[in-house]
Write a protein that holds these residues in place. Structure first.
Motif, PDB file in Angstrom:
ATOM      1  N   ALA A 180       1.144  -1.160   0.025  1.00  0.00           N
ATOM      2  CA  ALA A 180      -0.002   0.032   0.023  1.00  0.00           C
ATOM      3  C   ALA A 180       0.859   1.312   0.076  1.00  0.00           C
ATOM      4  CB  ALA A 180      -0.860  -0.194   1.253  1.00  0.00           C
ATOM      5  N   GLY A 181       0.364   2.349  -0.221  1.00  0.00           N
ATOM      6  CA  GLY A 181       1.062   3.620  -0.405  1.00  0.00           C
ATOM      7  C   GLY A 181       1.638   3.765   1.063  1.00  0.00           C
ATOM      8  N   THR A 182       0.904   3.477   2.116  1.00  0.00           N
ATOM      9  CA  THR A 182       1.155   3.689   3.589  1.00  0.00           C
ATOM     10  C   THR A 182       2.410   3.002   3.927  1.00  0.00           C
ATOM     11  OG1 THR A 182      -1.179   3.849   4.174  1.00  0.00           O
ATOM     12  CG2 THR A 182       0.521   3.142   5.912  1.00  0.00           C
ATOM     13  N   ASP A 183       2.667   1.756   3.538  1.00  0.00           N
ATOM     14  CA  ASP A 183       3.975   1.092   3.726  1.00  0.00           C
ATOM     15  C   ASP A 183       5.213   1.340   2.854  1.00  0.00           C
ATOM     16  OD1 ASP A 183       2.301  -0.983   2.202  1.00  0.00           O
ATOM     17  OD2 ASP A 183       4.316  -1.577   2.268  1.00  0.00           O
TER      18      ASP A 183
ATOM     19  N   GLY B 177       1.696   3.834  -5.901  1.00  0.00           N
ATOM     20  CA  GLY B 177       0.841   2.886  -5.361  1.00  0.00           C
ATOM     21  C   GLY B 177      -0.292   2.804  -6.055  1.00  0.00           C
ATOM     22  N   LYS B 178      -1.507   2.453  -5.628  1.00  0.00           N
ATOM     23  CA  LYS B 178      -2.800   2.392  -6.226  1.00  0.00           C
ATOM     24  C   LYS B 178      -2.848   1.985  -7.562  1.00  0.00           C
ATOM     25  CE  LYS B 178      -4.267   5.975  -3.147  1.00  0.00           C
ATOM     26  NZ  LYS B 178      -5.668   6.169  -2.415  1.00  0.00           N
ATOM     27  N   THR B 179      -2.816   2.928  -8.777  1.00  0.00           N
ATOM     28  CA  THR B 179      -2.868   2.445 -10.048  1.00  0.00           C
ATOM     29  C   THR B 179      -1.939   1.399 -10.245  1.00  0.00           C
ATOM     30  OG1 THR B 179      -3.488   4.740 -10.932  1.00  0.00           O
ATOM     31  CG2 THR B 179      -2.372   3.121 -12.534  1.00  0.00           C
TER      32      THR B 179
ATOM     33  N   ALA C 116       9.058  12.583  -3.821  1.00  0.00           N
ATOM     34  CA  ALA C 116       7.785  12.868  -4.271  1.00  0.00           C
ATOM     35  C   ALA C 116       6.753  11.608  -4.156  1.00  0.00           C
ATOM     36  CB  ALA C 116       8.001  12.868  -5.761  1.00  0.00           C
ATOM     37  N   ASP C 117       5.498  11.978  -3.172  1.00  0.00           N
ATOM     38  CA  ASP C 117       4.772  10.938  -2.971  1.00  0.00           C
ATOM     39  C   ASP C 117       3.697  10.877  -3.963  1.00  0.00           C
ATOM     40  OD1 ASP C 117       2.535   9.609  -2.232  1.00  0.00           O
ATOM     41  OD2 ASP C 117       2.283  10.178  -0.110  1.00  0.00           O
ATOM     42  N   GLU C 118       3.877  10.128  -5.320  1.00  0.00           N
ATOM     43  CA  GLU C 118       3.072   9.897  -6.210  1.00  0.00           C
ATOM     44  C   GLU C 118       2.104   8.915  -6.181  1.00  0.00           C
ATOM     45  OE1 GLU C 118       4.488  10.863 -10.094  1.00  0.00           O
ATOM     46  OE2 GLU C 118       5.797  12.532  -9.462  1.00  0.00           O
TER      47      GLU C 118
END
Ligand SMILES: Cc1ncc(COP(=O)(O)O)c(C=O)c1O
Length: 435
Positions: free
Chosen positions: A108-111, A263-265, A234-236
């Motif tokens: 996940a974006g979180t980790d 993450g995500k996409t 950069a958090d993308e």
């Protein structure tokens, strides 16, 4: 309320709820979801961006089926598989510059952001992180503790967290210049203490209200990070991989960050994230994040299919074109609705800010929740974000068509009209806490 939704309420914990309406779906294809009962919903959220290629993308489905049948390995902690290594190599090939880098593979974006923070601290020997007001970097641990939205909501910040306002440029131009200078000046003051390991920034901040910063923001951060020996991340996670009209959102400012999180996409709907780290930064944090099924062959196979689809189809170009069409359509809608205070965005990340008074920009928080609910009733999924929960957020799948953009604009027009004419009762949203 759909029966499936009632069962969800009785069985699934509300600790994970972020609900705007009673959504219960049984299949999906492209940007469409199908409700129990057969109604089709055009999803402009892409599930907060996680369905960036839409639902049931054929390339992802084929890759996942093959990898699950072969199952070369389920844990990158223990060793290599062709899918894990191929994914990391193919991602590295998409980054500019000849820097020697390594890929943390996460769920996940979180980790991914936590990996970036831990590695930055270990590599620099500095403990502090700088982030921005309204930022969202994760829902657990260090990533949550540096997120502006949580900290302003009362969560205990990470020790030593430095927070600076995100530049909000929706004012006359002269003000923008001084705004940028002010924000960068504050960053300078924090970095000159010499104990900031990393600046983490969203190139466009979504959960803080879909804010596109003024040109020169990332370049200004790059210059200051270089001067003070601080890493730039950069958090993308939400806006990367084509959404903003370039492959990487940071390209808009002509800079390259030291660290990039995605993450995500990236997972095509499966849990997959990445933190791309300079090799020496990674080396300082060996073994610091151990989540057993990280790098499993199924999720990384999905990631490879996503990367190759985005590159082959140049989906960032499509995002740029469709984004312009969306913005033009929504700005025409805004002229008819006094509720709309601003329409803004970059590529296919778009915000429609609702206000009760255009002059003061007083937030129309209730009307925003009602509009989002009404759009759902009319067959279009959107959500809302922002510190005052008054910005309708659009992050549709990149595979949308022109006709679907036009349909979405028509439905949002109708939803706004229904709310303005008082046709959507307040109690309709009572059960949905939203953002
Ligand atoms: C910019 C950004 N970073 C990180 C995250 C966290 O990602 P995840 O929810 O996959 O942990 C999000 C989620 O919305 C995000 O928008």
């Amino acid at each position: 309320m759909p029966a499936l939704y009632e069962r969800d309420l009785a069985a699934v914990a509300s600790v994970l709820h972020l609900r705007f309406y009673p959504l219960a779906t049984t299949s999906g294809s492209g940007p469409w979801l199908v409700e129990e009962g057969g109604r089709r919903l055009l999803d402009l959220t892409a599930a907060f961006g996680a369905a960036g290629l839409g639902y049931a993308h054929p390339a992802v489905a084929a890759a996942v089926t093959k990898a699950a049948g072969e199952m070369a390995g389920v844990s990158a902690l223990m060793g290599a598989t062709p899918e894990t290594v191929g994914f990391a190599e193919e991602l590295l090939a998409l980054l500019p510059g000849g820097t020697d880098r390594r890929v943390y593979i996460g769920h996940a974006g979180t980790d991914a952001n936590t990996a970036a923070i831990r590695a930055a601290r270990a590599a620099t020997g500095r403990s502090r992180v700088l982030t921005f007001g309204g930022s969202y970097h994760g829902g657990l641990g260090e990533s949550q503790g540096v997120s502006g939205v949580y900290v302003s909501g009362g969560l205990r910040p990470e020790p030593g967290l430095a927070q600076v306002p995100y530049p909000y440029p929706y004012r006359p131009h002269a003000f923008v210049d001084s705004l940028l200078a002010d924000v960068l000046g504050r960053v300078d003051a924090e970095l000159s203490t010499g104990d900031v390991a990393m600046v983490m920034v969203e190139p466009v901040t979504n959960d803080g209200g879909v804010i596109v910063p003024p040109d020169g923001f990332l370049a200004g951060l790059r210059e200051r990070c270089d001067r003070h020996g601080t890493l730039l991340c950069a958090d993308e996670v939400k806006v990367g991989l084509g959404r903003t009209g370039t492959l990487h959102a940071f390209e808009a400012d002509g800079v390259v960050p030291d660290v990039l999180t995605l993450g995500k996409t990236l997972g095509g709907g499966l849990p997959l994230s990445a933190a791309v780290l300079p090799a020496e930064v990674d080396a300082a944090a060996e073994g610091q994040i151990l989540l057993t099924t990280i790098g499993n062959a199924v999720c990384t196979a999905a990631g490879r299919a996503v990367l190759s689809t985005i590159v082959t189809e140049q989906l960032w170009t499509r995002a740029a074109v469709l984004g312009e069409r969306f913005l033009a359509g929504l700005r025409a809608v805004a002229e008819r609705h006094p509720l709309v205070g601003d329409v803004r965005g970059r590529g296919l990340t778009i915000g429609v800010e609702l206000v009760t008074d255009r002059a003061t920009k007083a937030p129309a928080t209730l009307e925003t929740a009602l509009t989002v609910f009404r759009a759902f009733e009319l067959g279009v999924l959107v959500d809302y974000v922002g510190p005052d929960s008054n910005v309708i957020e659009l992050t549709p799948p990149l595979v949308l068509t022109e006709e679907e953009v036009d349909l979405a604009v028509q439905v949002l027009d109708a939803a706004l009209g229904d709310v303005e004419s008082g046709q959507v009762p307040e109690d309709a949203i009572a059960r949905y806490r939203g953002w």
